[in-house]
Enzyme design. Structure first.
Site: not given
Ligand code: LLP
Length: 447
Positions: A247, A289-290, A292, A329, A333, A360-361, A389
Site C-alpha cells: 500500500g 507486500e508492496p 506499486r 487508472r 481513479y 470511443c468515450e 496497475y
Molecule cells: N496485498 C494485498 C492483499 C492487496 O490487496 C494489494 C493491492 C497489495 C498487497 C499491493 O498493494 P500496493 O503496494 O500495490 O498498493 N488498481 C488499484 C490498486 C488496487 C490495489 C489492490 N490490492 C490502482 O490502480 O490504484
C-alpha cells in the site's frame, strides 16, 4: 520529473536504461510499456535492505497484481523477494516462471476449489484465508490430499487510510477478511487452529493502496499486535507471523511525496517493537507486500501523437494511439500522471494541452492539462510511473491489441511481453456453423 535511470541526451531525447526512447518507439511500435530494469531491481533491493535493517528476519513479498509476467517473476526471484498471487492465473504464471513455490503467498477473497487445490498441489508457502467458507473448503481439500495447508488468516483492522475509496481495504465494511472486533473473528482463529489439516502460522492485513501517511500503517500494526495479544489471552495461542500488506504510495506527479523505504520500515519496526514490548509478546516474523511501490515508477508508456484538435477558447486536445485500454487508472481513479515529449525533452513546455486517448468515450483522457512543448503528429509522448496497475488492468476495449512490454537495461532492450495482434483479438471467437459466412476465410486472409 525524471526517474530511475532516465536521462536526456544531447539531441534532447529521453533515454531510459541507456536506450533512446524515440528509437524504442520506432523499433517496437507504440503504445509501448518500457520497464527500467535497473530501477526495478534497485527498488527491490532497497526494500529488502530497509526491512532487514529495521525488522531482521522479515520478508518482502512482491504483490504480482501490480504487474505480473514470467520475466518479472524471474527478476523478483533473482532479487530474493517472495510473491503474492491472487488467482490461479497469477499462480500459473509464477509456476511457469519456476518461482520458488515455498515463497508464494496465495491471496483472494473468493478463491475457487480449483484454485485452492492448485495451491495445495504445488505446495505454495502460505494460503491467506479470507472467510469461514474458505477455512472449511481448504480443510476438506487438504484432508483429501492427506496434506497440511500452511495458512495466514486475513483480518480487516478497521483502519481507513486517506486514499481513493475504491482502493481502501482495511475498513470494517469490506469484502476482505474477518473484521476485527467481532466474535466471529476470534472464532475463525480458533477454528483455523483446530482444523487438523490446517496449520495456522499468522495473520494478514492490508489497509489500502497509494497511501502516503505512515500513521495509518502504524495504527494498523498496533491494532494487529493488540489482536495477537487478545488471541494469546483468550485462546492461549502464540501467533508468530504478521503480514502487514502493501500500500505504500509512489510519486505520480509533483506534490506526491511518499516516505522513503527507510522511513516506512523504521515506522513499522518501531510500532512492532513498542507494541510487543508493551504487551509482553515475542516479536513475530513481519512480512510486507508492496506492489506499486516496487514496480510503479520503473514503468513508462510511450505513445505516438496523432490528431491535434483545438477547441477555441477551451482547450487543445493532443490525441495518442492508446488510452484507457492500456491505462484505465485515469478514468477509474482520476489518477494524475506526468509526461514529456520524448523527442523534444529539452524543449520548453509552453503549451497547455489535454492528452486524449483513442477509445470511443469522452472520458478517455490520459492527462488533463499538462504543459508540453508544442506537439506535432509523430511526436513520442512518454507517460511516467505506469509500471503498476496499467498492463495488469489493461483491456482490449474497442478491440485495441494490448501493447508490448520491453525491459531496458544498460543500453539493451528486450521484449518481455509481445504486442497482441489482430489475430489474438479473435483467437477465442467461434462461429457456430449456422452463422457460417466467409468469416473464417476472411480472418485467414487478413493476417
Ligand atoms: N496485498 C494485498 C492483499 C492487496 O490487496 C494489494 C493491492 C497489495 C498487497 C499491493 O498493494 P500496493 O503496494 O500495490 O498498493 N488498481 C488499484 C490498486 C488496487 C490495489 C489492490 N490490492 C490502482 O490502480 O490504484
Amino acid at each position: 520529473m525524471l526517474r530511475g535511470t532516465m536521462a536526456i541526451d544531447a539531441r534532447g531525447h529521453l533515454v531510459i536504461g541507456g536506450c533512446d526512447a524515440v528509437k524504442l518507439a520506432q523499433d517496437y511500435g507504440t503504445p509501448l510499456y518500457v520497464l527500467d530494469e535497473a530501477a526495478l531491481r534497485e527498488r527491490a533491493r532497497e526494500y529488502r535492505q530497509a526491512f532487514s535493517r529495521y525488522l531482521p528476519g522479515s520478508e518482502v513479498i512482491y504483490a504480482g497484481k501490480a504487474l505480473l509476467n514470467t520475466a518479472i517473476c524471474r527478476i523478483m526471484a533473482e532479487e530474493n523477494l517472495a510473491l503474492d498471487v491472487v488467482s490461479g492465473g497469477e499462480l500459473y504464471t509464477a509456476l511457469v516462471a519456476a518461482f520458488p513455490t515455498e515463497k508464494i503467498y496465495f491471496h483472494g477473497n473468493n478463491k475457487s476449489r480449483q484454485e485452492l487445490a492448485m495451491a495445495l498441489d504445488h505446495r505454495v508457502g502460505r494460503i491467506v484465508v479470507d472467510s469461514f467458507y474458505e477455512l472449511k473448503l481448504l480443510q476438506e481439500l487438504a484432508a483429501a490430499r492427506n496434506t497440511v495447508a500452511n495458512i495466514l488468516v486475513r483480518i480487516t483492522p478497521g483502519v481507513e487510510p486517506n486514499t481513493h475509496s475504491y482502493i481502501q481495504t482495511g475498513q470494517f465494511d469490506s469484502k476482505f477478511g474477518f473484521p476485527l472486533g467481532t466474535k466471529d473473528t476470534l472464532a475463525a482463529i480458533e477454528a483455523a487452529d483446530q482444523m487438523p489439516n490446517l496449520r495456522l502460522w499468522g495473520l494478514h492485513c492490508h489497509i489500502g493502496s497509494q497511501i502516503f501517511g505512515l500513521e495509518s500503517f502504524v495504527t494498523a500494526t498496533k491494532v494487529m499486535v493488540r489482536f495477537l495479544a487478545e488471541i494469546k489471552e483468550s485462546l492461549g495461542l502464540e501467533i508468530m507471523e504478521l503480514d502487514l500488506g502493501g500500500g505504500l504510495g509512489i510519486r505520480y506527479h509533483d506534490g506526491n511525496e511518499p516516505p522513503s523505504l527507510g522511513e516506512y520500515a523504521k515506522a513499522l519496526g518501531e510500532a512492532i517493537c513498542e507494541s510487543c514490548t508493551e504487551l509482553e509478546l515475542p516479536i513475530p516474523k513481519i512480512m510486507v507486500e508492496p506492489g506499486r511501490s516496487i514496480v510503479g515508477e520503473a514503468g513508462t508508456t510511450l505513445y505516438t501523437v496523432g490528431s491535434i484538435k483545438d477547441i477555441p477558447g477551451v482547450r487543445r486536445y493532443v490525441a495518442v494511439d492508446g488510452g484507457m485500454a492500456d491505462n484505465p487508472r485515469v478514468t477509474l481513479y482520476q489518477a494524475v500522471y506526468e509526461a514529456c515529449l520524448a523527442n523534444k525533452a529539452k524543449d520548453e513546455p509552453k503549451e497547455l494541452v489535454t492528452i486524449a486517448g483513442k477509445c470511443c468515450e469522452s472520458g478517455d483522457m490520459l492527462i488533463k492539462d499538462i504543459m508540453l512543448p508544442p506537439a506535432e503528429p509523430g511526436d513520442v509522448l512518454a507517460v511516467f510511473a505506469t509500471g503498476a496497475y496499467n498492463y495488469s488492468m489493461a483491456s482490449n476495449y474497442n478491440h485495441l491489441p494490448r501493447p508490448a512490454m520491453v525491459t531496458v537495461y544498460k543500453g539493451m532492450s528486450e521484449i518481455i511481453v509481445e504486442r497482441e495482434s489482430y489475430v489474438d483479438l479473435i483467437r477465442l471467437d467461434r462461429v457456430p456453423p449456422r452463422l457460417t459466412t466467409s468469416t473464417e476465410t476472411l480472418a485467414g486472409k487478413l493476417t
